[in-house]
Design a protein around this motif. Structure first.
Motif, PDB file in Angstrom:
ATOM      1  N   THR A  13       0.136   7.650  17.013  1.00  0.00           N
ATOM      2  CA  THR A  13       0.973   7.199  18.129  1.00  0.00           C
ATOM      3  C   THR A  13       2.029   6.195  17.694  1.00  0.00           C
ATOM      4  OG1 THR A  13      -0.608   5.445  18.687  1.00  0.00           O
ATOM      5  CG2 THR A  13      -0.860   7.576  19.794  1.00  0.00           C
ATOM      6  N   LYS A  14       1.801   5.515  16.577  1.00  0.00           N
ATOM      7  CA  LYS A  14       2.740   4.503  16.114  1.00  0.00           C
ATOM      8  C   LYS A  14       3.797   5.060  15.168  1.00  0.00           C
ATOM      9  CE  LYS A  14      -0.472   0.637  16.605  1.00  0.00           C
ATOM     10  NZ  LYS A  14      -1.161  -0.481  15.934  1.00  0.00           N
ATOM     11  N   ALA A  15       3.468   6.150  14.454  1.00  0.00           N
ATOM     12  CA  ALA A  15       4.373   6.632  13.412  1.00  0.00           C
ATOM     13  C   ALA A  15       4.998   7.988  13.683  1.00  0.00           C
ATOM     14  CB  ALA A  15       3.637   6.681  12.067  1.00  0.00           C
ATOM     15  N   SER A  16       4.399   8.801  14.546  1.00  0.00           N
ATOM     16  CA  SER A  16       4.913  10.158  14.718  1.00  0.00           C
ATOM     17  C   SER A  16       5.399  10.413  16.136  1.00  0.00           C
ATOM     18  CB  SER A  16       3.851  11.193  14.338  1.00  0.00           C
ATOM     19  OG  SER A  16       2.722  11.076  15.153  1.00  0.00           O
ATOM     20  N   VAL A  17       6.427  11.263  16.244  1.00  0.00           N
ATOM     21  CA  VAL A  17       6.978  11.671  17.531  1.00  0.00           C
ATOM     22  C   VAL A  17       6.106  12.805  18.076  1.00  0.00           C
ATOM     23  CG1 VAL A  17       9.004  12.618  18.689  1.00  0.00           C
ATOM     24  CG2 VAL A  17       9.284  11.028  16.763  1.00  0.00           C
ATOM     25  N   PRO A  18       5.668  12.743  19.327  1.00  0.00           N
ATOM     26  CA  PRO A  18       4.820  13.797  19.881  1.00  0.00           C
ATOM     27  C   PRO A  18       5.440  15.186  19.684  1.00  0.00           C
ATOM     28  CG  PRO A  18       4.913  11.949  21.407  1.00  0.00           C
ATOM     29  CD  PRO A  18       5.899  11.658  20.309  1.00  0.00           C
ATOM     30  N   GLY A  19       4.620  16.108  19.181  1.00  0.00           N
ATOM     31  CA  GLY A  19       5.087  17.464  18.955  1.00  0.00           C
ATOM     32  C   GLY A  19       5.636  17.708  17.572  1.00  0.00           C
ATOM     33  N   TYR A  20       5.661  16.657  16.727  1.00  0.00           N
ATOM     34  CA  TYR A  20       6.222  16.797  15.382  1.00  0.00           C
ATOM     35  C   TYR A  20       5.260  16.197  14.361  1.00  0.00           C
ATOM     36  CZ  TYR A  20      10.505  18.000  17.810  1.00  0.00           C
ATOM     37  OH  TYR A  20      11.435  18.621  18.606  1.00  0.00           O
ATOM     38  N   HIS A  21       5.188  16.821  13.198  1.00  0.00           N
ATOM     39  CA  HIS A  21       4.292  16.371  12.146  1.00  0.00           C
ATOM     40  C   HIS A  21       5.072  15.600  11.086  1.00  0.00           C
ATOM     41  CE1 HIS A  21       1.481  18.936  14.091  1.00  0.00           C
ATOM     42  NE2 HIS A  21       2.057  20.059  13.697  1.00  0.00           N
ATOM     43  N   VAL A  22       4.530  14.445  10.718  1.00  0.00           N
ATOM     44  CA  VAL A  22       5.135  13.627   9.668  1.00  0.00           C
ATOM     45  C   VAL A  22       4.036  13.229   8.683  1.00  0.00           C
ATOM     46  CG1 VAL A  22       6.862  12.722  11.277  1.00  0.00           C
ATOM     47  CG2 VAL A  22       4.785  11.398  10.833  1.00  0.00           C
ATOM     48  N   GLY A  23       4.439  12.779   7.539  1.00  0.00           N
ATOM     49  CA  GLY A  23       3.506  12.231   6.560  1.00  0.00           C
ATOM     50  C   GLY A  23       4.032  10.914   6.056  1.00  0.00           C
ATOM     51  N   GLY A  24       3.127   9.998   5.731  1.00  0.00           N
ATOM     52  CA  GLY A  24       3.612   8.718   5.226  1.00  0.00           C
ATOM     53  C   GLY A  24       2.506   7.714   5.047  1.00  0.00           C
ATOM     54  N   LYS A  25       2.904   6.518   4.644  1.00  0.00           N
ATOM     55  CA  LYS A  25       1.944   5.445   4.366  1.00  0.00           C
ATOM     56  C   LYS A  25       2.568   4.111   4.680  1.00  0.00           C
ATOM     57  CE  LYS A  25      -1.962   3.765   2.767  1.00  0.00           C
ATOM     58  NZ  LYS A  25      -1.757   2.554   3.599  1.00  0.00           N
ATOM     59  N   THR A  26       1.774   3.257   5.311  1.00  0.00           N
ATOM     60  CA  THR A  26       2.195   1.881   5.586  1.00  0.00           C
ATOM     61  C   THR A  26       1.825   0.973   4.428  1.00  0.00           C
ATOM     62  OG1 THR A  26       0.095   1.408   6.647  1.00  0.00           O
ATOM     63  CG2 THR A  26       1.887   2.160   8.068  1.00  0.00           C
ATOM     64  N   GLY A  27       2.409  -0.215   4.443  1.00  0.00           N
ATOM     65  CA  GLY A  27       2.039  -1.252   3.485  1.00  0.00           C
ATOM     66  C   GLY A  27       2.241  -2.624   4.087  1.00  0.00           C
ATOM     67  N   SER A  85       0.780  -1.237   0.000  1.00  0.00           N
ATOM     68  CA  SER A  85       0.000   0.000   0.000  1.00  0.00           C
ATOM     69  C   SER A  85       0.811   1.287   0.000  1.00  0.00           C
ATOM     70  CB  SER A  85      -0.953   0.004   1.204  1.00  0.00           C
ATOM     71  OG  SER A  85      -1.921  -1.015   1.066  1.00  0.00           O
ATOM     72  N   VAL A  86       2.116   1.223   0.212  1.00  0.00           N
ATOM     73  CA  VAL A  86       2.922   2.452   0.110  1.00  0.00           C
ATOM     74  C   VAL A  86       2.889   3.002  -1.320  1.00  0.00           C
ATOM     75  CG1 VAL A  86       4.474   1.989   2.032  1.00  0.00           C
ATOM     76  CG2 VAL A  86       5.040   1.113  -0.221  1.00  0.00           C
ATOM     77  N   MET A  87       2.479   2.182  -2.270  1.00  0.00           N
ATOM     78  CA  MET A  87       2.367   2.638  -3.655  1.00  0.00           C
ATOM     79  C   MET A  87       1.156   3.560  -3.859  1.00  0.00           C
ATOM     80  SD  MET A  87       3.744   2.533  -6.664  1.00  0.00           S
ATOM     81  CE  MET A  87       4.902   1.172  -6.481  1.00  0.00           C
ATOM     82  N   LYS A  88       0.150   3.442  -3.015  1.00  0.00           N
ATOM     83  CA  LYS A  88      -1.111   4.158  -3.236  1.00  0.00           C
ATOM     84  C   LYS A  88      -0.956   5.685  -3.311  1.00  0.00           C
ATOM     85  CE  LYS A  88      -3.879   0.451  -1.203  1.00  0.00           C
ATOM     86  NZ  LYS A  88      -4.559  -0.062  -0.001  1.00  0.00           N
ATOM     87  N   PRO A  89      -0.217   6.326  -2.407  1.00  0.00           N
ATOM     88  CA  PRO A  89      -0.104   7.789  -2.507  1.00  0.00           C
ATOM     89  C   PRO A  89       0.547   8.264  -3.799  1.00  0.00           C
ATOM     90  CG  PRO A  89       0.623   7.015  -0.356  1.00  0.00           C
ATOM     91  CD  PRO A  89       0.461   5.811  -1.217  1.00  0.00           C
TER      92      PRO A  89
END
Length: 437
Positions: free
Chosen positions: A341-355, A167-171
């Motif tokens: 809670t699983k992918a981002s560090v508190p206080g910081y914004h990230v973007g991404g996708k799992t597969g 699914s990382v291909m989807k974005p």
């Protein structure tokens, strides 16, 4: 026969020295030139000669990248791919930073061991330059005693392992559709939990409403939704974007790398188009996926990933900058609304996708062996780093959200700490939470 000062005088007086010179010269050959050393961008020596042969002072750190030397020639890694340069006594400096390499290897190996995984890889890119600041392989080996390891451990997995990304291909496909004007983030689609596409029955895992927006298709990681989205996408156009993102092409990294496999569009039918859209039926390498996601982070521009310091990067515009920014915002929402809670560090914004992709074994997809993947960037608004990773064969907790996302989180924490990135203000997103795969 022993030579003394007297015997030497007799030879000289007899005029015999010219006759002996050829054999004397053959026995007094020039010593071999010391092989050039390999170092990281911050000056850590990874390989050098110390009079008694080739030595690898960092041992396991970066071993798959560096490789090793046999009796005379480099056999793996940089030692093999830059044989002529190193043999001439010239040094090779990698773009890798030692602290980030260690951080990526630590996060990857700890997680892989915890789930008894077979192997894995991770890549960190600088967004603007395409420099590879870390390329981790699990499991690793000690190049000082490489004979004690198996060829499986010598593999430079971030560059050469090819796998179905899931699914990382989807974005990336959504971004291409946005770029072509074939969808918008708010456009709605009929998305039942199961749908017949050609000869295949396509299904979803995460329960979701019967109609989803394009944004929600990413959030719920809906395979059915992706089959709807790509209906107006011709095989030739979709294939062109896959090529532009770097798939099916050998990246000029500066070391041996895999091509991956994307079928020619002439062979596509409805099923192939649909499965390509959610990351099955094609293969990629981790460095390819990092470079492709970096297009989203880098305002739509592809930058050739490079491992060798000073090697110029090639660039091409794949997406309009506004499309890349829109896709980044969508992926920021995917994380915040689903697996924050699983992918981002508190206080910081990230973007991404799992597969999460089933692995083909014996011509059929296994229900026991999976590849867990994640690709993303940070900070989400103005990314500085892109990260891609994969872990194969976890015995438990193999879903991308369970395994790959936390590895990304740990790598992100190391980047934040190392570069002292400031915390960010919270962002508001619609409340539509659910776990994605």
């Amino acid at each position: 026969m022993y030579f003394t000062a007297l015997s030497a005088w007799l030879i000289l007086s007899a005029g015999l020295l010219p006759k002996l010179l050829p054999s004397v010269r053959s026995d007094l050959r020039d010593p071999p030139v010391e092989r050039g050393h390999i170092e990281t961008s911050d000056g850590r020596v990874l390989a050098h000669d110390q009079g008694q042969g080739r030595t690898y002072p960092q041992q396991q750190s970066g071993a798959a990248l560096v490789g090793f030397v046999g009796r005379s020639n480099g056999l793996e890694g940089i030692e093999a791919s830059h044989e002529a340069t190193l043999r001439a006594g010239q040094s090779v400096t990698l773009t890798v930073h030692s602290a980030l390499q260690d951080a990526a290897e630590s996060a990857l190996s700890k997680a892989a061991r915890n789930v008894d995984a077979e192997f894995g890889s991770a890549v960190i890119l600088e967004v603007r330059t395409g420099r590879i600041v870390a390329a981790a392989t699990y499991p690793t080996f000690n190049p000082n005693t490489w004979q004690a390891s198996t060829p499986e451990r010598w593999r430079n997995r971030p560059m050469i392992d090819e796998y179905e990304p899931g699914s990382v291909m989807k974005p990336l496909i959504v971004a291409a559709l946005l770029n072509e004007g074939l969808t918008t983030p708010g456009q709605t689609h009929d998305t039942p939990m199961r749908r017949q596409v050609g000869r295949a029955r396509i299904g979803d895992i995460v329960p979701h409403p019967a109609r989803l927006t394009t944004q929600q298709i990413l959030r719920y990681s809906s395979n059915v939704g992706m089959t709807r989205l790509v209906e107006p996408f011709t095989p030739q156009a979709m294939y062109g974007y896959l090529q532009a993102f770097g798939f099916g092409r050998v990246p000029e990294v500066g070391i041996g790398s895999g091509r991956g496999h994307v079928r020619s569009p002439d062979t596509w039918d409805e099923v192939i188009r649909a499965t390509n859209a959610f990351g099955q039926g094609l293969t990629v390498t981790t460095v390819q996926m990092a470079a492709a996601f970096n297009v989203l982070a880098n305002d739509g521009q592809y930058v050739t990933p490079t491992l060798i310091k000073g090697k110029p990067a090639q660039r091409r515009q794949v997406l309009r900058p506004d499309v890349a920014r829109t896709t980044r915002a969508m992926l920021h929402a995917v994380i915040d609304e689903g697996i924050s809670t699983k992918a981002s560090v508190p206080g910081y914004h990230v973007g991404g996708k799992t597969g999460t992709a089933q692995v083909a074994v014996g011509g059929q997809y296994s229900d026991r062996t999976f590849t867990s993947t994640f690709a993303g960037f940070l900070p989400a608004d103005q990314p500085l780093y892109t990260v891609a990773l994969m872990v194969r064969g976890a015995k438990r907790n193999y879903q991308g959200s369970q395994l790959a996302a936390p590895i990304f989180k740990e790598i992100s924490a190391s980047l934040i700490s190392f570069y002292g990135l400031a915390p960010q203000l919270p962002h508001a997103h619609p409340a539509t939470a659910s776990t994605v795969n």
